[in-house]
Enzyme design. Sequence first.
Site, mmCIF file in Angstrom:
data_model
loop_
_atom_site.group_PDB
_atom_site.id
_atom_site.type_symbol
_atom_site.label_atom_id
_atom_site.label_comp_id
_atom_site.label_asym_id
_atom_site.label_seq_id
_atom_site.Cartn_x
_atom_site.Cartn_y
_atom_site.Cartn_z
ATOM 1 N N GLY A 636 -48.558 -3.251 49.759
ATOM 2 C CA GLY A 636 -48.576 -1.877 49.289
ATOM 3 C C GLY A 636 -49.475 -1.750 48.086
ATOM 4 N N GLY A 639 -49.118 -4.531 45.421
ATOM 5 C CA GLY A 639 -49.482 -5.898 45.742
ATOM 6 C C GLY A 639 -48.962 -6.302 47.105
ATOM 7 N N VAL A 641 -46.148 -8.650 49.729
ATOM 8 C CA VAL A 641 -44.783 -9.147 49.890
ATOM 9 C C VAL A 641 -44.836 -10.388 50.771
ATOM 10 C CG1 VAL A 641 -42.460 -8.643 50.686
ATOM 11 C CG2 VAL A 641 -43.855 -6.830 49.690
ATOM 12 N N LYS A 655 -41.961 -10.006 46.031
ATOM 13 C CA LYS A 655 -42.929 -8.942 45.820
ATOM 14 C C LYS A 655 -43.811 -9.333 44.635
ATOM 15 C CE LYS A 655 -41.560 -4.771 44.388
ATOM 16 N NZ LYS A 655 -41.053 -3.387 44.453
ATOM 17 N N ASP A 751 -36.961 7.984 44.609
ATOM 18 C CA ASP A 751 -37.981 7.637 45.610
ATOM 19 C C ASP A 751 -37.315 7.213 46.922
ATOM 20 O OD1 ASP A 751 -40.549 7.402 46.564
ATOM 21 O OD2 ASP A 751 -40.871 5.385 45.780
#
Length: 971
Positions: A636, A639, A641, A655, A751
């Site tokens: 994403g 960075g 995963v 992550k 979110d």
Amino acid sequence: MAGKTVYFIAMFLALSSCLSARLAYGQITDPREVSALLAVRRKLNDPWNNLKNWDKKTDPCASNWTGVICYPDLNITDGYKHVKELRLLQFNLSGVLAPELGQLVNIQRLDFMWNSISGSIPKEIGKITALVHLLLSGNQLSGPLPDELGNLSNLNKFQLDLNQLSGSIPKSFAKLPKVQHFHMNNNSFSGQLPPELSTLPLLKHFLLDNNKLSGYLPPEFSQMPNLTILQLNNNNFEGNVIPDSYGNMSKLVKLSLRNCNLQGKVPDLSGIRSLLFLDLSRNQLTGNIPVNRLSDNITTINLSRNKLNGSIPSNFSGLPRLQKLRLNNNSLSGSVPSTIWKNRTLTSDEKLEINFQDNLLSDIAGILDVPPNVTLMIHGNPVCQNASQRNISLLCGSVNGDEETPIILNKPVLTCPSSTCPTYYEYIPGLPADKCFCAAPFGVGLRLRSPSISDFPPYRDQFDKFITGYIKLYPYQLYIDSLAWEEGPRLRMFLKFFPQFTNDSHTFNNSEIQRIADIFATFAIPGSDTFGPYDLLNFTANGPYLYVPLPSLKGNGISKGALAGIVLGSIFCASVVLLGVVVLFLKKHQRLPPNAVKDKYFRKVSIVMDGVKAFSFEELQSATSRFDIATQVGEGGYGKVYKGTLSDGTVVAIKRAQQGSLQGDKEFYTEIEMLSRVHHRNLVSLVGYCDEEDEQMLVYEFMPNGSLHDLISARYRSPLNFATRLHIALGSARGILYLHTEADPPIIHRDIKANNILLDSKWTAKVSDFGISRLAPVADVKGVTETHISTNVKGTPGYLDPEYFWTHKLTEKSDVYSLGVVFLELLTGMQPISHGRNLVREVNMACQSGTMFSIIDDSMGQYPSECIKEFMALAIRCSQDETKDRPSMLEVVRELENISSVLPKFDSTALELNLDALTSESSASASASASASASASAPSSSVYSKTHTYMSNNLPGSNLVSGVFATIKPR
């Protein structure tokens, strides 16, 4: 150059003067014990550097080595001090236990709990005849128990649970005259329980659940004069019976033999007047339930999932403390006696669960009048065949009554000034409204390892008085911040202790913190019949307590002569060291940017969180094969995963942030802080973090089935039927409800989206990614809570609350809007924004035009149309433009539960079948437990033919949901 010269001279003088001080007072601790401690240190790995002051140039008792607690006075015979305790719990230690521990012959307590120590238990520990507590819980110890441990003649507590120990229980343990606690659950012990243990005169708690024991239950155990808890769940006693002699255990409080492959009849336990908790479920017991009345104090009776027959006896009526009665999944016949609940008077905090599902019950005796606090479940009985005519449809809905009920504690309503307390300070919740007082709490994590209750809220006041009575505090100084049932069942809790407001001190002093810690760490609070024994999980000392030297204690006093030598040598030592430190500080301070000191302090404070582990870069690099691209499962804007395997075999998602992707440290630490203090089965768990140099990584529990976004957007994967989608929706809603109502203070996620709803191996939904979450506002002086938080808009387009977007006013209803969009995705399979189309607008147009079913996801197969209408109505209510038109999260959860409760009986296995079908292909699409969208996996063959489909014309209870869809408010 001059600065460096001054610095090195200062450090040289400091070392020299400290060495002089060392020589001035000579050897304080017994040299043999010093040698043993250094050997212990060499065998341990200490990545957190907690044991850095275990230095052979200093003395353990004089220099207060971390975790080393000495007797307060010199030994009158040999002139040396001796080690009384090693307290090294939750230090992230690995390595092995050194045999040299056996040289600490005067030690009373060995505490290595909640580390990662492996290897076997050294037989040399059996030489420590002074040992009172052997505390090794929560490590990775393996191998058999040494027979030599039977020589510990003063041992009181044997705490070895949650390891990988194997072999049989040594018969030598029958020689432990003072042992009261055998806590050995969750290992791999096997073989026959030694009947010889029946000679133990003081044994109270015998916990060996979740092992591999076999053979028979020794009838001789009834001869233990003080046994109060016998807990052997999840072993295999090979079809043997429960001895009738167990009915003679006069002091028994809890008998738990769940899932032990036992046969025969239920013994008559009516003679045990102290019995509070009985669980014989998931066995092969046959015959009738004994008719003799059990103890009036009993709280829990679980005989479910056996082969019992006959009628439900009247002895279950009028039990004043009964909280749970489970007789489901047997062959009981006759009538349901309404006297079970009619003769009970329940307070607002009390609840009674009665589960008679899946029997042969044909009637309800007496007038059907179930009080609000009573849950009666009779699904799967003949009495439900004409449920609608008899007005018992709600009682006949299928419910999984085997799950533990989540705990919802009533939070105190504060009417304190609107100005909030400083960071790390809180209003003391237990004070009256007119006595508002900000204070810094000291946190203690506990777990009740074998409580004799099934519902905690009615016992909250009793627990407060029980704990504070032993600690010598007032009840208002204790606040239970969170509670959660865990497998066992065990009850995990986080306690906050506050200083007295009458002292006008907003913090505890160091000695008081150490006193409270000592009481818990030494298990000075005895187990009670109601709450059972406890585990100490951790201490949380933030803010003003951050540098209190926990878990070591003061009080290691030395002789006057030695003290004089230390003082004389140390005064000059301290002065010169101070000079060196000042020089070093000034040199470094000149090179730091203006905010560097503040940021560094903020980082150190923020990272000290409950249950969060610090990983080194090397550990995570090793876990991912040097971040090999083959281990990458997502990517994403922050960075990548990676799927990793830690050294202990735990599979995790890592992550790894790109430099600058987390907006400095704020989101990184917000994620750690939020996840370290919230714990719920529908929230993703944070395992740890890495913060080294330019690397910032978060380590989560691994989610094999990826995100909800992946699941509903990858059309080549197995389709989801309605029950599965509802299961995911309900899990997500429960997680957010916890954040809004049970977290203290409440949390607004900010979110919520399909990418941030992850799915574990059992397809349980877990909410993730708390990087931009915010704490909800606190109450003002009149007890009124602000309606919103004014903040910059953050979130994901398509999920953003329109009112928040335009006004910058963030509320809990903002999460409700986002979740409503997720519900619409589940129903339609469409993305929130796609090709310029807005999902909320598209759904509203379809509903207003009467073409709602045309936008339902085709891959869902056949579905119950009325339930679809209910779910769609709820989704649209959640995604209304105006905050006031949306339901609360509590209403959302209740409505989803209601929809779930009216699913057809013949479809009760639909969810299980669909999840089994999905699981068969999950290995090809494993994804990360982070909020990134994982890369798509290869197409797999369809298993849709295996799924169970719905027939809407057979939906019972349609009168309950008819007309609901007409209540949708059009835009």
